[in-house]
Design a protein around this motif. Structure first.
Motif, PDB file in Angstrom:
ATOM      1  N   TYR A 131      -1.576   5.292  -0.294  1.00  0.00           N
ATOM      2  CA  TYR A 131      -2.594   4.969   0.597  1.00  0.00           C
ATOM      3  C   TYR A 131      -3.775   4.159   0.472  1.00  0.00           C
ATOM      4  O   TYR A 131      -4.123   3.476   1.366  1.00  0.00           O
ATOM      5  CB  TYR A 131      -2.595   6.881   0.249  1.00  0.00           C
ATOM      6  CG  TYR A 131      -4.522   7.174   0.837  1.00  0.00           C
ATOM      7  CD1 TYR A 131      -4.190   7.830   2.599  1.00  0.00           C
ATOM      8  CD2 TYR A 131      -5.504   6.601   0.982  1.00  0.00           C
ATOM      9  CE1 TYR A 131      -5.112   8.256   3.488  1.00  0.00           C
ATOM     10  CE2 TYR A 131      -6.671   6.449   1.852  1.00  0.00           C
ATOM     11  CZ  TYR A 131      -6.643   7.772   2.356  1.00  0.00           C
ATOM     12  OH  TYR A 131      -7.890   8.589   3.212  1.00  0.00           O
ATOM     13  N   SER A 132      -3.458   3.912  -0.777  1.00  0.00           N
ATOM     14  CA  SER A 132      -4.256   3.097  -1.531  1.00  0.00           C
ATOM     15  C   SER A 132      -3.625   1.503  -1.677  1.00  0.00           C
ATOM     16  O   SER A 132      -2.565   1.886  -1.798  1.00  0.00           O
ATOM     17  CB  SER A 132      -4.750   3.487  -2.246  1.00  0.00           C
ATOM     18  OG  SER A 132      -5.480   4.446  -2.314  1.00  0.00           O
ATOM     19  N   GLU A 162      -6.751   1.504   3.480  1.00  0.00           N
ATOM     20  CA  GLU A 162      -6.796   2.353   3.136  1.00  0.00           C
ATOM     21  C   GLU A 162      -8.063   3.443   3.863  1.00  0.00           C
ATOM     22  O   GLU A 162      -7.856   4.562   4.568  1.00  0.00           O
ATOM     23  CB  GLU A 162      -8.117   2.464   1.706  1.00  0.00           C
ATOM     24  CG  GLU A 162      -8.063   3.789   0.948  1.00  0.00           C
ATOM     25  CD  GLU A 162      -8.396   3.874  -0.190  1.00  0.00           C
ATOM     26  OE1 GLU A 162      -8.569   4.968  -1.029  1.00  0.00           O
ATOM     27  OE2 GLU A 162      -8.077   2.855  -0.992  1.00  0.00           O
ATOM     28  N   HIS A 200       0.767  -1.060   0.026  1.00  0.00           N
ATOM     29  CA  HIS A 200       0.421   0.084   0.181  1.00  0.00           C
ATOM     30  C   HIS A 200       0.744   1.123  -0.125  1.00  0.00           C
ATOM     31  O   HIS A 200       1.937   1.458   0.752  1.00  0.00           O
ATOM     32  CB  HIS A 200      -0.518   0.234   1.055  1.00  0.00           C
ATOM     33  CG  HIS A 200      -2.038  -0.859   1.122  1.00  0.00           C
ATOM     34  ND1 HIS A 200      -2.148  -2.563   1.038  1.00  0.00           N
ATOM     35  CD2 HIS A 200      -3.040  -0.664   1.021  1.00  0.00           C
ATOM     36  CE1 HIS A 200      -3.334  -2.613   1.176  1.00  0.00           C
ATOM     37  NE2 HIS A 200      -4.158  -1.981   1.278  1.00  0.00           N
ATOM     38  N   HIS A 253      -5.715   4.189   7.652  1.00  0.00           N
ATOM     39  CA  HIS A 253      -4.614   5.448   6.901  1.00  0.00           C
ATOM     40  C   HIS A 253      -4.496   5.792   7.899  1.00  0.00           C
ATOM     41  O   HIS A 253      -2.980   6.114   8.793  1.00  0.00           O
ATOM     42  CB  HIS A 253      -4.294   5.290   5.570  1.00  0.00           C
ATOM     43  CG  HIS A 253      -2.863   6.682   5.334  1.00  0.00           C
ATOM     44  ND1 HIS A 253      -2.052   5.298   5.261  1.00  0.00           N
ATOM     45  CD2 HIS A 253      -2.871   7.877   5.253  1.00  0.00           C
ATOM     46  CE1 HIS A 253      -0.658   6.706   4.479  1.00  0.00           C
ATOM     47  NE2 HIS A 253      -1.458   7.734   5.018  1.00  0.00           N
TER      48      HIS A 253
END
Length: 604
Positions: A196-197, A273, A194, A276
């Protein structure tokens, strides 16, 4: 760089370990391996309890607990240099370097501990980075300096996420580090799949293949690095010997570490996500208020349904920038290019050149990285690309690297670029539609990280210009940029109470300066512009220049953010301190009225 190690206290007892007893990395190195899982659990508890109350980066820090413990046991910070890319994975580093109490009590609070490494906080913080893909460049430069000085025995370690390897700067640095066999840099690749995504692109696929192709040279070996791993990033006993081996090699080396984002907290593992970042839960019964991002997200999806040529581009942040809704409805027309803002802009230029209308959604602060591409790849070719700049102005607890306070100054220098700043939800929808309908060059739309607030109606529209309020025989013109309209309207009433007649206007398209705004300004004695951007090169400066060029001798007094890096804090407080509130605007008007205008000075 050469700061001495901090003064130590007595090491913790061997039979048990308490996080509160770890005042510095030397204490950590005295803890037996068998007790480290208990210490890691205490660190995770502190992070979860703190972040879910005050907000902050949750998943990234839970994923690097054991890795950070191992790094501080093998390397002797600050003599050895530890760099974190990006800095949002440095909470554990802060906790282990004498900042536990500050972390638990003041994280991301005004005057408190920063959410990123901060040089003034500790000798263990070497760089203040919160933009991805930069740590390797810093490491290259530090290693070069060490070689010149003769301090080559001091290790340089860069902890880099696999998401950061989607950024072009990372490869520029790898190209230089890998070629210098006499300047060893240890790259710790924190691979959790990852940014953020989920990490995108061919490099992510290559990293996933490495465990099954041990006999074949990999990307890093082709670039001149020794390669160690993959190793379990949650097993300190496995990590420490590999890190010692990396240090002993004396050459550029990549240590490939596999971790789980959100490790130890089931909700963060299930929703990497969404979690986060995290913050306090909403109060029971509280009604959610719409954000600027949410209104943009819904409107872009509606435009996408009407316009098959509209496509969306994001640099690894489809959710935070509002593109997730568009991506769900039109997956073939939404492109996540990774943490690569420069590539996002030039790729959008290619899309536009081939007949599409790209909407590049990006944080205002991250547009700084892509200015050259906007100028030379988009504007020079007069391509119809729309930039939607989220988090414009003051963002609050993320601090100086995330405040979006430079974009108007940068965008105002770009020939042919039109910039809009909506004051409310209806204007956001209206201006976004106008932007994607414009075909003669690039456009930009900016809005803050905030709830969107109430509608601010206009009493009249002159071309693109909205008149919000007008007093008879008005001598003062207030020019509101975007959401500052609310405070300008409040200031208008305060001025009226003082017997000062004013007009409030919203240009809507704030750059370049419209002829109608010049004409309106010349009908007033004093002009005050209000913008959540630095004053240098902003809308106020542009209007003053335009008036001078038109031969109009009307003084312009900007109310804007100061030209300095502003610390983290509450958004409203920072705006008030900068004068971007009704009373601050009134104070500026009162001072401006006491000064003679150029015409008045000429007649004295």
């Amino acid at each position: 760089m050469n700061a001495p190690l901090p003064t130590t206290q007595a090491a913790p007892a061997v039979a048990a370990v308490r996080l509160s007893a770890i005042a510095n990395p030397e204490h950590l190195r005295a803890v037996p391996l068998a007790l480290l899982p208990a210490l890691a659990a205490q660190i995770r508890t502190m992070i979860i309890e703190t972040v879910t109350v005050v907000s902050g980066h949750l998943g990234p820090n839970l994923g690097v607990v054991e890795l950070t413990i191992a790094l501080h046991r093998v390397f002797e910070s600050p003599r050895d240099t530890l760099l974190f890319d990006t800095g949002h994975q440095a909470y554990v580093h802060k906790i282990l370097t004498g900042r536990q109490r500050a972390f638990a009590e003041t994280l991301r609070q005004p005057g408190g501990l920063s959410g990123y490494p901060l040089r003034e906080e500790s000798v263990h913080d070497v760089i203040e980075n919160s933009h991805a893909s930069t740590a390797l460049g810093y490491a290259d430069g530090i290693a070069k300096a060490r070689a010149i000085i003769g301090d080559g025995d001091r290790a340089v370690v860069a902890v880099v996420g696999d998401g950061a390897l989607t950024g072009g700067m990372a490869y520029e640095a790898l190209n230089n580090i890998g070629a210098a066999k006499d300047r060893p840099v240890i790259v710790v690749l924190n691979d959790n799949g990852h940014s953020y995504s989920p990490t995108v692109g061919a490099v992510a696929a290559h990293l996933g293949e490495l465990p099954g192709r041990a006999d074949a040279p990999n990307l890093f070996e082709h670039l001149g690095f020794a390669y160690l791993g993959p190793v379990d990033g949650h097993d300190v006993a496995a990590l420490e010997p590999v890190l010692h081996q990396a240090r002993g090699l004396g050459c550029p080396v990549v240590v490939h570490v596999r971790t789980v984002k959100g490790k130890g907290y089931a909700p963060a593992c299930a929703h990497p996500e969404k979690l986060h970042t995290a913050g306090p839960a909403a109060k029971p019964g509280a009604r959610p208020t719409p954000t600027w991002t949410a209104v943009f997200a819904a409107e872009l999806a509606e435009i996408g349904a009407r316009r098959s040529d509209v496509v969306a581009v994001t640099a690894a942040m489809p959710g935070p920038t509002g593109l997730a809704t568009f991506a769900a409805r039109f997956p073939e027309r939404c492109f996540d290019v990774g943490i690569a803002e420069q590539h996002a802009v030039t790729s959008a230029a290619g899309l536009a050149a081939a007949g599409m209308h790209p909407v590049v959604a990006i944080y205002a602060t991250f547009l700084n990285r892509a200015y050259d591409l906007l100028l030379m790849d988009v504007a020079l070719h007069r391509l119809p690309v729309t930039f939607v700049l989220d988090r414009a102005g003051i963002t609050g607890p993320d601090g100086p690297s995330h405040h979006g306070m430079w974009d108007l100054s940068l965008l105002g220098t770009v020939p042919g670029l039109r910039v809009a700043a909506p004051r409310d939800a209806e204007r956001l929808r209206e201006l976004l539609s106008e932007a994607v309908d414009y075909h003669d060059g690039p456009t930009a739309l900016r809005f803050p990280k905030a709830s969107i607030g109430h509608a601010v109606p206009a009493i009249e529209r002159i071309a693109a210009l909205d008149i919000l309020l007008r007093a008879p025989a008005a001598e003062v013109l207030l020019v509101a940029v975007g959401p500052t309209a609310t405070e300008c309207v409040a200031a208008w009433q305060l001025l009226a109470d003082r017997g000062i007649a004013a007009t409030v206007t919203d240009p809507r398209w704030v750059l370049p300066i419209a002829d109608e705004l010049i004409a309106l300004a010349t009908a007033h004695r004093v002009v005050v512009t209000v913008e959540d951007n630095i004053g240098a090169g902003g809308v106020g400066a542009a209007l003053a220049h335009a008036l001078t060029a038109a031969g109009a001798m009307v003084p312009v007094h900007p109310v804007a953010l100061p030209r300095r890096f502003l610390a983290h804090g509450h958004r409203r407080d920072i705006l008030v301190e900068s004068g971007l509130c009704a009373t601050g605007i009134v104070d500026t008007v009162v001072r401006a009225r006491q000064l003679p205008t150029p015409i008045e000075r000429g007649t004295q």
